[in-house]
Design a protein around this motif. Structure first.
Motif, PDB file in Angstrom:
ATOM      1  N   ASN A   1      10.452  -3.685  -5.931  1.00 31.39           N
ATOM      2  CA  ASN A   1      10.226  -4.192  -4.577  1.00 31.39           C
ATOM      3  C   ASN A   1       9.501  -5.526  -4.613  1.00 31.39           C
ATOM      4  OD1 ASN A   1      11.129  -1.722  -3.060  1.00 31.39           O
ATOM      5  ND2 ASN A   1       9.490  -0.811  -4.268  1.00 31.39           N
ATOM      6  N   PRO A   2       9.985  -6.510  -3.867  1.00 29.05           N
ATOM      7  CA  PRO A   2       9.298  -7.801  -3.828  1.00 29.05           C
ATOM      8  C   PRO A   2       7.950  -7.680  -3.130  1.00 29.05           C
ATOM      9  CG  PRO A   2      11.047  -7.728  -2.191  1.00 29.05           C
ATOM     10  CD  PRO A   2      11.187  -6.479  -3.003  1.00 29.05           C
ATOM     11  N   ALA A   3       7.158  -8.710  -3.245  1.00 26.20           N
ATOM     12  CA  ALA A   3       5.810  -8.709  -2.681  1.00 26.20           C
ATOM     13  C   ALA A   3       5.869  -8.717  -1.157  1.00 26.20           C
ATOM     14  CB  ALA A   3       5.035  -9.921  -3.181  1.00 26.20           C
ATOM     15  N   THR A   4       5.067  -7.862  -0.536  1.00 24.98           N
ATOM     16  CA  THR A   4       5.010  -7.781   0.920  1.00 24.98           C
ATOM     17  C   THR A   4       3.689  -8.347   1.425  1.00 24.98           C
ATOM     18  OG1 THR A   4       4.037  -5.558   0.950  1.00 24.98           O
ATOM     19  CG2 THR A   4       6.446  -5.720   0.897  1.00 24.98           C
ATOM     20  N   LEU A   5       3.712  -8.802   2.669  1.00 19.62           N
ATOM     21  CA  LEU A   5       2.517  -9.334   3.308  1.00 19.62           C
ATOM     22  C   LEU A   5       2.398  -8.733   4.701  1.00 19.62           C
ATOM     23  CD1 LEU A   5       0.106 -11.348   3.320  1.00 19.62           C
ATOM     24  CD2 LEU A   5       1.682 -13.046   4.285  1.00 19.62           C
ATOM     25  N   GLU A   6       1.224  -8.205   5.013  1.00 23.32           N
ATOM     26  CA  GLU A   6       0.933  -7.681   6.345  1.00 23.32           C
ATOM     27  C   GLU A   6      -0.211  -8.492   6.938  1.00 23.32           C
ATOM     28  OE1 GLU A   6       0.999  -3.196   6.700  1.00 23.32           O
ATOM     29  OE2 GLU A   6       0.894  -3.409   4.516  1.00 23.32           O
ATOM     30  N   ILE A   7       0.000  -9.013   8.130  1.00 28.94           N
ATOM     31  CA  ILE A   7      -1.029  -9.761   8.846  1.00 28.94           C
ATOM     32  C   ILE A   7      -1.137  -9.199  10.257  1.00 28.94           C
ATOM     33  CG2 ILE A   7      -1.752 -12.007   9.748  1.00 28.94           C
ATOM     34  CD1 ILE A   7      -0.266 -13.347   7.522  1.00 28.94           C
ATOM     35  N   THR A   8      -2.354  -8.952  10.695  1.00 30.16           N
ATOM     36  CA  THR A   8      -2.581  -8.476  12.052  1.00 30.16           C
ATOM     37  C   THR A   8      -3.538  -9.421  12.763  1.00 30.16           C
ATOM     38  OG1 THR A   8      -2.265  -6.170  11.407  1.00 30.16           O
ATOM     39  CG2 THR A   8      -3.409  -6.563  13.484  1.00 30.16           C
TER      40      THR A   8
END
Length: 322
Positions: free
Chosen positions: A283-290
């Motif tokens: 799985n490629p790198a994921t980014l979560e921003i809130t």
């Protein structure tokens, strides 16, 4: 009319949650393994991170101490626009990368002081590293030669004038480099941390890679999730993320000083390697921003960044509610 305790609690609870805007990016728009001898430019399926401490000057070649690094750039315009930041701050930001099965490494979720890299036989400031392994660290990204996160392409040269970095005659020359930065007049000024041991300082690491299912000292192989929770309470990181959202691209760089085996080439060390977006497996790198409402706007119950009669109406209409 008196505001009841229940309605006051509702106001506080609503204000705490109003205006929250989460975004999830399932893969970087651009990613690249930054290493001088990377002949695949931006299309390699694996990005390893390792250091060149003690081997910075190998005859005709000059290496940065943070030699192998993983650059990730996310186009955030599809889920954010500059107006989303009006009256809001970044509430959380998490990068998750996945190890591949190229190498194994010792898990170390704690920071190591720069003095732990010194030779105790040669330097009186040397300290002992009291645990196994070396941490994987996350930083922001600085750019040289007028390049930005938005204009950077995966085939951009490592250094000016050549697609490779093997002709470097000095350190700290890479176009994209890890930075911790400092805040001056609400402007983030980058600082290159590529050679912090040579320059004898501890950088302000933005996040240390953690593996929730591992214990310190474990040997880590492929298929493990390494999580970086950015310290958004740090004003430099907060400003950097807000600037990235405003400009449309958020760039991050994964680095480590895990030692590579330069005696027999870089492939013999115990260091981490991560799945890129070009990989067929993993799985490629994921980014979560809130984003959340800025607490500096008191009484903004509906989270629109302003205090208006609409907020009063919302409170009054819920008076007495459970």
């Amino acid at each position: 009319m008196n505001v009841t305790a229940a309605s006051m609690a509702l106001l506080v609870a609503t204000a705490a949650n109003a205006g929250t805007l989460p975004a999830f990016f399932s893969a970087p728009t651009k990613d690249r393994w930054l290493y001088p001898f990377n002949a695949t430019i931006g299309f390699r399926t694996s990005a390893s991170v390792f250091g060149a401490v003690g081997a910075e000057d190998a005859g005709q070649f000059v290496f940065d101490q943070r030699d192998g690094a993983f650059l990730l750039i996310y186009d955030v315009t599809g889920q954010f626009n500059p107006a989303d930041l009006d009256g809001r701050r970044v509430a959380s930001a998490t990068l998750t990368v996945e190890t591949n099965d190229s190498f194994t490494f010792d898990y170390d979720p704690t920071l190591d002081a720069w003095q732990t890299w010194l030779d105790p036989m040669e330097d009186p400031e040397a300290q002992t590293d009291g645990d196994i392994g070396r941490p994987i660290e996350l930083f922001g990204v600085g750019f040289r030669t007028g390049v930005t996160a938005s204009t950077y392409v995966e085939g951009t040269s490592m250094v000016p004038g050549t697609p490779f970095a093997i002709t470097l005659s000095a350190p700290n020359q890479r176009i994209a480099y890890p930075t911790d930065g400092e805040l001056l007049m609400d402007q983030m000024t980058p600082r290159d941390v590529s050679n912090n041991i040579l320059e004898r300082f501890d950088p302000n690491v933005w996040a240390v890679g953690t593996i929730p299912t591992a214990a310190p000292g474990d040997i880590i192989a492929g298929g493990r999730q390494v999580v970086f929770d950015l310290d958004v309470e740090n004003p430099v990181i907060q400003q950097y993320l807000q600037d990235g959202i405003t400009e449309g691209s958020v760039a991050l760089m994964v680095t480590s000083l895990q030692p590579a085996n330069f005696g027999g080439g870089s492939g013999g060390g115990a260091f981490a390697a991560f799945v890129t977006k070009e990989a067929f497996l993993g799985n490629p790198a994921t980014l979560e921003i809130t984003l959340e409402m800025d607490a500096a706007v008191p009484g903004d119950v509906n989270g629109d960044g302003e205090t208006t009669t609409a907020d009063i109406t919302l409170v009054v209409s819920n008076l007495g509610a459970s």
